[in-house]
Design an enzyme around this catalytic site. Structure first.
Site, mmCIF file in Angstrom:
data_model
loop_
_atom_site.group_PDB
_atom_site.id
_atom_site.type_symbol
_atom_site.label_atom_id
_atom_site.label_comp_id
_atom_site.label_asym_id
_atom_site.label_seq_id
_atom_site.Cartn_x
_atom_site.Cartn_y
_atom_site.Cartn_z
ATOM 1 N N ARG A 1 34.673 -32.929 -47.322
ATOM 2 C CA ARG A 1 33.365 -33.115 -47.980
ATOM 3 C C ARG A 1 32.253 -33.363 -46.962
ATOM 4 O O ARG A 1 31.101 -33.039 -47.216
ATOM 5 C CB ARG A 1 33.482 -34.246 -49.012
ATOM 6 C CG ARG A 1 33.879 -35.571 -48.427
ATOM 7 C CD ARG A 1 34.477 -36.519 -49.468
ATOM 8 N NE ARG A 1 35.843 -36.133 -49.845
ATOM 9 C CZ ARG A 1 36.570 -36.768 -50.749
ATOM 10 N NH1 ARG A 1 36.067 -37.809 -51.403
ATOM 11 N NH2 ARG A 1 37.793 -36.366 -51.028
ATOM 12 N N LYS B 1 47.378 -38.970 -41.392
ATOM 13 C CA LYS B 1 48.303 -38.611 -42.474
ATOM 14 C C LYS B 1 49.723 -38.947 -42.056
ATOM 15 O O LYS B 1 50.015 -39.026 -40.859
ATOM 16 C CB LYS B 1 48.244 -37.092 -42.724
ATOM 17 C CG LYS B 1 46.988 -36.605 -43.393
ATOM 18 C CD LYS B 1 47.109 -35.113 -43.706
ATOM 19 C CE LYS B 1 45.842 -34.574 -44.321
ATOM 20 N NZ LYS B 1 45.553 -35.132 -45.648
HETATM 21 N N1 BES Z 1 42.980 -31.406 -46.795
HETATM 22 C C1 BES Z 1 43.213 -32.602 -47.515
HETATM 23 C C2 BES Z 1 43.625 -32.359 -48.964
HETATM 24 C C3 BES Z 1 44.961 -31.713 -49.170
HETATM 25 C C4 BES Z 1 46.122 -32.455 -49.023
HETATM 26 C C5 BES Z 1 45.054 -30.391 -49.562
HETATM 27 C C6 BES Z 1 47.360 -31.850 -49.245
HETATM 28 C C7 BES Z 1 46.280 -29.796 -49.781
HETATM 29 C C8 BES Z 1 47.434 -30.527 -49.622
HETATM 30 C C9 BES Z 1 41.942 -33.460 -47.535
HETATM 31 O O1 BES Z 1 41.175 -33.409 -46.370
HETATM 32 C C10 BES Z 1 42.357 -34.867 -47.709
HETATM 33 O O2 BES Z 1 43.019 -35.383 -46.847
HETATM 34 N N2 BES Z 1 41.969 -35.467 -48.824
HETATM 35 C C11 BES Z 1 42.293 -36.810 -49.105
HETATM 36 C C12 BES Z 1 41.082 -37.471 -49.712
HETATM 37 C C13 BES Z 1 41.171 -38.970 -49.796
HETATM 38 C C14 BES Z 1 41.273 -39.581 -48.427
HETATM 39 C C15 BES Z 1 39.936 -39.474 -50.528
HETATM 40 C C16 BES Z 1 43.473 -36.824 -50.080
HETATM 41 O O3 BES Z 1 43.561 -35.962 -50.956
HETATM 42 O O4 BES Z 1 44.322 -37.683 -49.916
HETATM 43 MN MN MN Z 2 41.836 -34.780 -44.915
#
Ligand code: BES
Ligand code: MN
Ligand code: ZN
Length: 507
Positions: free
Chosen positions: A362, A288
């Protein structure tokens, strides 16, 4: 925080209070009324004067603090606007607004006056017990804030005593009993939420998967619930490829936590509550960006919601079976971490192509669902900070829902309405599943940006084995930048009360 609550008329022996709270509706100030009917003749006049000038409009969440200067046996009166519609949310909001004013006054011992109008309206529309519960929840939840870890601990304001005092002589024994019940329930529910908030607010270095399992064990011990904590070795024996894959990049090994409440041994039915427990989400190799990454300490908000609900379920011990499952891991990049292109074999036997290591929730939840099913769950609800996309769709105003069963969804929805926690169903047309087809495996773990919350949900639903299932994406609601209503900034503990209402109060 343990606040003493009492209910009943003020006795002469009772100590003088720091402040008195009086909820007022517009309608009460519009009509003339008897002098002193609100609290005291001169003070009522002052309040009516403010209303006439438009300075206090008795709007929802509006408060007006009046110093009593000897006219009343409490130093301050906090007037709080209340929409007299008999809705639990209005009461919760009013109590939360009162809590904020009381905090500013540093009041420790307070009275909440219950006007005749409030008593009657809430009794007719909501029931006295639910009105009492809503007021208690609003008050306690608005006061429960994140405690920073500092060298010098500031002296904290704490509310110590709250007395609910009816301003009506016509209150029956029965009503009084209902008020007391509702207060007790509100306290219990708020404790469940506070527990979830505290756990979520812990920094990642204090809350590793092992530590989360420790907290779950403590909870289970206190409430006499059965618990299994599956470590990385027995997870390997049980072929939990999703959990192990996500956890393998970190020095802190993953855990699968299973808590059982066997309230109805004669029934084959059992709720499976599965909470995402990523104790920190860096994104892994699909790292990230740095900005805001600290918020990812809340990526176990789903786990916290399930544990918070289990606390209350363990306390109330309803005659129903519940299996709580928390797959927990730390998502880190390292030489051992999973990489895009890797294929994992999940506990269910399905294979998954990892196209983005940041879609880790997931992967652990898939094994969480399978674990719940192998332990006997027949209806599944998962709670997860699954996507950032859910806040693009709904902001912080609602939790997103995806389901394979409209009937179960309706139950979850009505529970959420009772709790005053909004959820909004997203479509789950079969066409969306095409986005997560893979050339290398049964599924891939990301369907790209389009409909990200839906495809993420449907990925999890693939592991429900056809059982009724509802997915709650709290990616936008688990953590707030600023407080609102009864929710404080940082962790909100959202969905704790919805889960309790779902399990304990099936109507
Ligand atoms: N934990 C995150 C989602 C999230 C991001 C929750 C910011 C709250 C605030 C999750 O694991 C994630 O990174 N999801 C990705 C999915 C994508 C890679 C398909 C996302 O939302 O970018
Ligand atoms: Mn994630
Ligand atoms: Zn995550």
């Amino acid at each position: 925080m343990s606040v003493q609550f009492t209910y009943g008329a003020r006795g002469a022996e009772q100590a003088v209070n720091d402040a008195v709270v009086r909820f007022v509706s517009k309608n009460e100030l519009n009509s003339g009324g008897v002098a002193g009917a609100i609290v005291q003749p001169q003070i009522d006049d002052a309040l009516r004067g403010l209303y006439a000038k438009g300075l206090f409009k008795a709007e929802a969440e509006q408060t007006e603090v009046v110093a009593t200067l000897g006219l009343y046996p409490a130093a301050y009166i906090v007037f709080v606007g209340l929409e007299m519609d008999g809705e639990a949310t209005s009461l919760r909001l009013a109590a939360a607004a009162a809590a904020k004013a009381l905090k500013k006054l540093r009041a420790e011992s307070v009275q909440l006056l219950l006007s005749e109008q409030l008593l009657e309206c809430s009794k007719a529309k909501l029931g006295a017990d639910r009105a009492a519960q809503a007021l208690t929840e609003g008050l306690l939840l608005a006061l429960h804030v994140r405690q920073p870890l500092k060298r010098e601990q500031n002296e904290r304001f704490t509310l110590k005593e709250v007395a609910f005092v009816p301003q009506s002589a016509a209150i029956t024994e029965e009503d009084a009993a209902l008020w007391k019940q509702g207060i007790a329930k509100g306290k219990l529910f708020a404790e469940g939420v506070s527990f979830a908030r505290d756990l979520t607010n812990l920094p990642g270095n204090d809350l590793t998967p092992e530590r989360l399992a420790y907290h779950a064990e403590e909870l289970a011990r206190e409430l006499d619930l059965e618990i299994e904590v599956i470590d990385e070795w027995s997870a390997a024996e049980q072929r939990m490829g999703g959990l192990l894959g996500v956890g393998q990049g970190s020095i802190n090994p993953p855990r699968m936590i299973v808590i059982h409440h066997k309230g109805d041994p004669n029934s084959e039915e059992a709720w499976g509550l599965i909470g995402k427990g990523i104790t920190f989400d860096t994104g892994g190799i699909s790292l990230k960006r740095a900005e805001g990454m600290q918020e990812m300490i809340s990526d176990m908000g789903g786990a916290a919601a399930v544990l918070g609900a289990m606390r209350v379920i363990g306390e109330l011990k309803p005659a129903i079976n519940v299996i709580a499952v928390i797959p927990t891991a730390e998502n880190m990049p390292s030489d051992r971490a999973i990489k895009p292109g890797d294929v994992l074999r999940m506990m269910s036997g399905h294979t998954v192509e990892v196209v983005n290591t940041d879609a880790e929730g997931r992967l652990v939840l898939a094994d969480g669902l399978t674990t719940a099913i192998t332990r006997g769950a027949t209806r599944l609800v998962d709670v997860a900070t699954l996507t950032g996309a859910v806040s693009v769709a709904l902001g912080t105003q609602a939790t997103g829902a995806v389901t394979n069963n409209d009937q179960l969804f309706k139950q979850v929805q009505s529970a959420s309405e009772r709790a005053g926690e909004r959820i909004w169903q997203l479509p789950s047309y079969p066409e969306y599943k095409k986005q997560i087809k893979s050339d290398a495996a049964d599924l891939k773990n990301s369907g790209g940006r389009d409909a990200g919350t839906i495809t993420g949900g449907l990925f999890i639903g693939h592991f429900a084995e056809g059982l009724p299932w509802v997915h709650l994406d709290i990616g936008g609601t688990a953590w707030l930048e600023s407080s609102r209503g009864w929710e404080t900034k940082c962790a909100t503990g959202v969905m704790v009360r919805t889960l309790i209402e779902l399990i304990v109060h099936q109507e």
